[in-house]
Design a protein around this motif. Structure first.
Motif, PDB file in Angstrom:
ATOM      1  N   UNK A 112      -3.094  48.182  33.221  1.00 54.99           N
ATOM      2  CA  UNK A 112      -3.407  47.314  32.389  1.00 54.99           C
ATOM      3  C   UNK A 112      -2.640  46.169  32.216  1.00 54.99           C
ATOM      4  N   UNK A 113      -2.816  45.615  30.346  1.00 51.48           N
ATOM      5  CA  UNK A 113      -1.607  44.300  29.895  1.00 51.48           C
ATOM      6  C   UNK A 113      -0.287  44.923  29.999  1.00 51.48           C
ATOM      7  N   UNK A 164      10.286  48.674  43.143  1.00 57.55           N
ATOM      8  CA  UNK A 164      10.366  50.253  42.079  1.00 57.55           C
ATOM      9  C   UNK A 164       9.751  50.313  41.110  1.00 57.55           C
ATOM     10  N   UNK A 165      10.788  49.711  40.079  1.00 62.57           N
ATOM     11  CA  UNK A 165      10.097  49.795  39.143  1.00 62.57           C
ATOM     12  C   UNK A 165       8.940  50.087  38.240  1.00 62.57           C
ATOM     13  N   UNK A 166       8.056  48.673  38.645  1.00 55.06           N
ATOM     14  CA  UNK A 166       7.126  48.515  38.017  1.00 55.06           C
ATOM     15  C   UNK A 166       5.891  49.995  38.949  1.00 55.06           C
ATOM     16  N   UNK A 167       6.573  50.229  39.718  1.00 59.84           N
ATOM     17  CA  UNK A 167       5.963  51.409  40.899  1.00 59.84           C
ATOM     18  C   UNK A 167       5.854  52.997  40.239  1.00 59.84           C
ATOM     19  N   UNK A 168       7.258  52.560  39.411  1.00 58.17           N
ATOM     20  CA  UNK A 168       7.512  54.273  38.915  1.00 58.17           C
ATOM     21  C   UNK A 168       6.777  53.377  37.575  1.00 58.17           C
ATOM     22  N   UNK A 169       6.918  52.437  36.773  1.00 58.70           N
ATOM     23  CA  UNK A 169       5.653  52.650  35.720  1.00 58.70           C
ATOM     24  C   UNK A 169       4.379  53.226  35.557  1.00 58.70           C
ATOM     25  N   UNK A 170       4.029  52.366  37.026  1.00 64.07           N
ATOM     26  CA  UNK A 170       2.461  52.887  37.393  1.00 64.07           C
ATOM     27  C   UNK A 170       2.181  54.430  37.025  1.00 64.07           C
ATOM     28  N   UNK A 171       3.592  54.527  38.210  1.00 61.31           N
ATOM     29  CA  UNK A 171       3.618  56.142  38.285  1.00 61.31           C
ATOM     30  C   UNK A 171       3.060  57.155  37.502  1.00 61.31           C
ATOM     31  N   UNK A 193       5.443  43.975  31.791  1.00 60.23           N
ATOM     32  CA  UNK A 193       6.610  43.712  32.323  1.00 60.23           C
ATOM     33  C   UNK A 193       6.643  43.100  33.967  1.00 60.23           C
ATOM     34  N   UNK A 194       5.045  43.365  34.601  1.00 64.41           N
ATOM     35  CA  UNK A 194       4.907  41.985  35.972  1.00 64.41           C
ATOM     36  C   UNK A 194       5.717  41.011  35.312  1.00 64.41           C
ATOM     37  N   UNK A 195       4.587  40.330  34.469  1.00 63.42           N
ATOM     38  CA  UNK A 195       5.382  39.076  34.343  1.00 63.42           C
ATOM     39  C   UNK A 195       6.498  39.207  33.979  1.00 63.42           C
ATOM     40  N   UNK A 196       7.497  39.467  33.423  1.00 62.42           N
ATOM     41  CA  UNK A 196       8.836  40.042  32.611  1.00 62.42           C
ATOM     42  C   UNK A 196       9.347  39.526  33.570  1.00 62.42           C
TER      43      UNK A 196
END
Length: 306
Positions: A28-29, A16-23, A34-37
């Motif tokens: 990109x990098x 949910x956090x990654x989806x929110x950041x993308x929205x 964030x996804x790698x961490x």
């Protein structure tokens, strides 16, 4: 309105956090960082090959449930005592889906511990309770005899000053000063002298050791028990009888080996250790006190000396 999330870092859903950041436009990098961490990361803390404290608490909780007992998690406290040079980390422990956060002070068996082991919070607590009791006794003092006032003050006030006071061994004079002022106020209340009278003679008449001497008395009694082998084994291991390299008269003087102040923790910290302070105070005693045949005789001679 100030809102707070309970254990946000541990409970937040990463997807949910990654989806929110993308929205919000992160891509990109930056998004990959964030996804790698957040993906595929795990850690655990072990000590001597075993899990530490969370697993231990889980076992305790399970044992209590089996025996029809229940942990009161609302009153469960976590006190983190960092070593010198240790970074202060934001620790939290989860017990039965309840997060326990660290606190700066915690009360255990009537003693308030603080995360620096300065015992300043405990001294403040004892001072406040004693002054409140002295205030109440002062209100009824006109109806009491000197003897009755002494018994009452010793039972309610002096007993609080003496409780676990060996924890203050080696504390600076400024830290113990509030307790000394309480003791002097208690002595004045027994005799009702003119204001600002010296209390030294009153303490002698009451056979009360000054606060600092009381602390030293308790510590040296523990040292005597350790020397005679009646103290717990962990205390016995902290003191060693002094044995000269060659036969000398000092071999029968009952002295202890004085450890060096050099070592981990710094000089000021090590000077408060029982293993350092007890031998130092012990060796300063007269020979007839150190070589007392029994504990009662040792206590009698020690109090007279102090």
């Amino acid at each position: 309105i100030l809102l707070d999330l309970s254990a946000a870092f541990d409970t937040v859903n990463h997807q949910i956090l990654l989806s929110t950041l993308e929205e919000m436009g992160v891509s990109g990098s930056a998004l990959s960082l964030f996804a790698s961490y957040l993906t595929g990361r795990s850690y655990q803390v072990t000590w001597r090959g075993a899990m530490r404290i969370a697993t231990c608490l889980a076992d305790i909780s399970k044992w209590m449930t089996t025996h029809h007992l229940k942990l009161n998690l609302d009153k469960t406290e976590l006190l983190f005592l960092p070593g010198k040079g240790c970074p202060h980390r934001d620790l939290s422990i989860t017990i039965d889906d309840t997060v326990v956060m660290p606190t700066q002070t915690a009360r255990n068996l009537g003693v308030t511990l603080d995360d620096q082991l300065s015992f300043s919070a405990n001294i403040l607590s004892v001072t406040r309770s004693c002054r409140f009791l002295l205030y109440n006794i002062r209100r009824i003092r006109p109806f009491l005899t000197d003897e009755t006032a002494q018994v009452l003050i010793q039972a309610l006030v002096i007993s609080r000053l003496d409780y676990c006071n060996s924890l203050l061994a080696g504390a600076p004079a400024t830290a113990i000063k509030p307790l000394e002022l309480v003791q002097k106020a208690a002595a004045r209340l027994v005799f009702n002298p003119p204001k600002f009278s010296h209390t030294t003679s009153f303490l002698c008449s009451l056979h009360w050791l000054p606060v600092r001497a009381c602390i030293q008395f308790k510590t040296l009694v523990l040292a005597h028990r350790a020397v005679k082998g009646t103290a717990p084994s962990y205390l016995q291991a902290m003191v060693k009888p002094y044995t000269p390299a060659r036969p000398l008269r000092s071999a029968a003087s009952g002295r202890l080996v004085a450890p060096s102040l050099r070592g981990p923790g710094g000089r000021s910290t090590r000077s408060r250790l029982f293993s350092v302070l007890a031998p130092q105070w012990w060796n300063e005693l007269p020979t007839d006190v150190r070589t007392a045949e029994s504990l009662p005789i040792f206590q009698c001679r020690l109090k007279t000396h102090l």
